[in-house]
Design an enzyme around this catalytic site. Structure first.
Site, PDB file in Angstrom:
ATOM      1  N   SER A  65       6.906  54.016 -36.705  1.00 56.52           N
ATOM      2  CA  SER A  65       7.917  53.941 -37.754  1.00 56.52           C
ATOM      3  C   SER A  65       7.613  54.938 -38.875  1.00 56.52           C
ATOM      4  CB  SER A  65       8.000  52.501 -38.271  1.00 56.52           C
ATOM      5  OG  SER A  65       9.125  52.312 -39.083  1.00 56.52           O
ATOM      6  N   ASP A  94      17.383  49.321 -32.553  1.00 58.56           N
ATOM      7  CA  ASP A  94      16.630  49.948 -33.646  1.00 58.56           C
ATOM      8  C   ASP A  94      17.509  50.980 -34.332  1.00 58.56           C
ATOM      9  OD1 ASP A  94      14.852  51.236 -35.316  1.00 58.56           O
ATOM     10  OD2 ASP A  94      13.464  51.849 -33.737  1.00 58.56           O
ATOM     11  N   HIS A 108      13.027  47.262 -33.209  1.00 53.49           N
ATOM     12  CA  HIS A 108      12.038  47.965 -34.024  1.00 53.49           C
ATOM     13  C   HIS A 108      10.945  46.976 -34.437  1.00 53.49           C
ATOM     14  CE1 HIS A 108      11.024  51.412 -36.704  1.00 53.49           C
ATOM     15  NE2 HIS A 108      10.389  50.456 -37.387  1.00 53.49           N
TER      16      HIS A 108
END
Length: 315
Positions: free
Chosen positions: A163, A258, A288
């Site tokens: 991320s 996501d 995610h």
């Protein structure tokens, strides 16, 4: 793009909904950090046994950067030196720390049979852009310069993160190319944030607003950037770099549910078009954050196993 969560991912998502946990954007950054840590610890699988784990400090101008070194029981040593992964945790540049990703780093060290160094870079809003970038670049340079003392082979140095950490890893790879070093053997980008423009379709689809919601992404952005103009800087949005030739081999992972899905996939494509060796892996039924949830999501363990195999291909 239609998204259907895997059964176990749907179960975990319902557990989060039923728990009534407040959205990050409704609490303070400090409260969000506590919530994130609690959630990561609850979802982490049992860690593998390692040879050693030790905390240390990386010296930087006017400060030190906390870090943690993981040494597996089995390392791919050459002349006593092992390959290494410098890892940057996720959390929107606002939350996350060495403990939120402790088990993930242990598993990566074990799966890749390599040393892992986790970096606890400065967080926003106390330290806005480009503080996290500066720490990530400084930490990588320090590890490369002190490789022998760490038992690391500098020719087999990989960077990675998930991320926001994937964003930092991509930026470090670009920075190392522009600065003519350090030489990097690979870049691991787990559902990376690559473009603050947020114009891709996955940023508008209702099905992708799972755990990492569209509104919390904007909350992270507003805490991290000084103003929206910062998003045009390639150090914030690596997709804005002028070219991608000459970058190290990449492993790029995306998840179906996501908001960052499409920008991650496009980044992988642009790397490949520039002649970079890319391994792209998509998990259509996951959301995610699944990468650190191996206690409940088997696909997390599958991903780390596959990443470990890829890391071994780098030497």
């Amino acid at each position: 793009m239609p998204v259907t969560l895997d059964p176990d991912a749907a179960t975990v998502y319902k557990l989060y909904q039923d728990a009534g946990r407040p959205p990050y954007e409704t609490v303070t950054p400090q409260q969000a950090r506590e919530l994130y840590l609690k959630g990561c610890l609850a979802a982490s699988p049992p860690p593998p046994d390692l040879a050693s784990i030790s905390d240390f400090a990386i010296r930087a101008p006017h400060r030190t950067i906390p870090a943690r070194l993981y040494m597996p029981k089995q390392r791919r040593d050459k002349a006593g030196l092992a390959p290494a992964l410098v890892f940057f945790h996720g959390g929107g540049w606002v939350i996350g720390n060495l403990d939120t990703h402790d088990v993930a780093c242990r598993k990566l060290a074990h799966a890749g049979e390599m040393t892992v160094i986790a970096v606890d870079y400065r967080l926003a809003p106390e330290h806005k852009f480009p503080a996290a970038v500066e720490d990530a670049v400084t930490a990588t340079q320090w590890v490369a310069s002190n490789a022998a003392g760490l038992g690391i082979d500098p020719s087999r140095l990989v960077i990675g993160g998930d991320s926001a950490g994937g964003n930092l890893a991509a930026v470090v790879a670009l920075s190392a190319r522009e600065a003519d070093g350090p030489a990097l053997a690979g870049q691991l980008l787990v559902y990376p944030a690559t473009d603050f423009a947020m114009r891709h379709a996955s940023h508008r689809e209702l099905e992708t607003s799972v755990l990492l919601t569209h509104s919390v992404i904007r909350w992270f952005r507003d805490h991290y950037l000084n103003d929206l103009a910062d998003g045009d800087d390639w150090r914030a949005s690596p997709a804005r770099a002028k070219h991608f030739a000459g970058l190290p081999p990449a492993y790029v992972l995306t998840a179906g549910a996501d908001p960052l899905r499409d920008e991650g996939a496009e980044y992988a494509e642009r790397l490949q078009d520039a002649g970079v060796a890319v391994t792209y892996r998509h998990f259509p039924g996951q959301f995610h954050g699944f990468f650190t949830m191996g206690k409940f999501l088997e696909q997390s363990n599958v991903a780390i196993g596959e990443i470990g195999a890829w890391l071994k291909t780098l030497g």
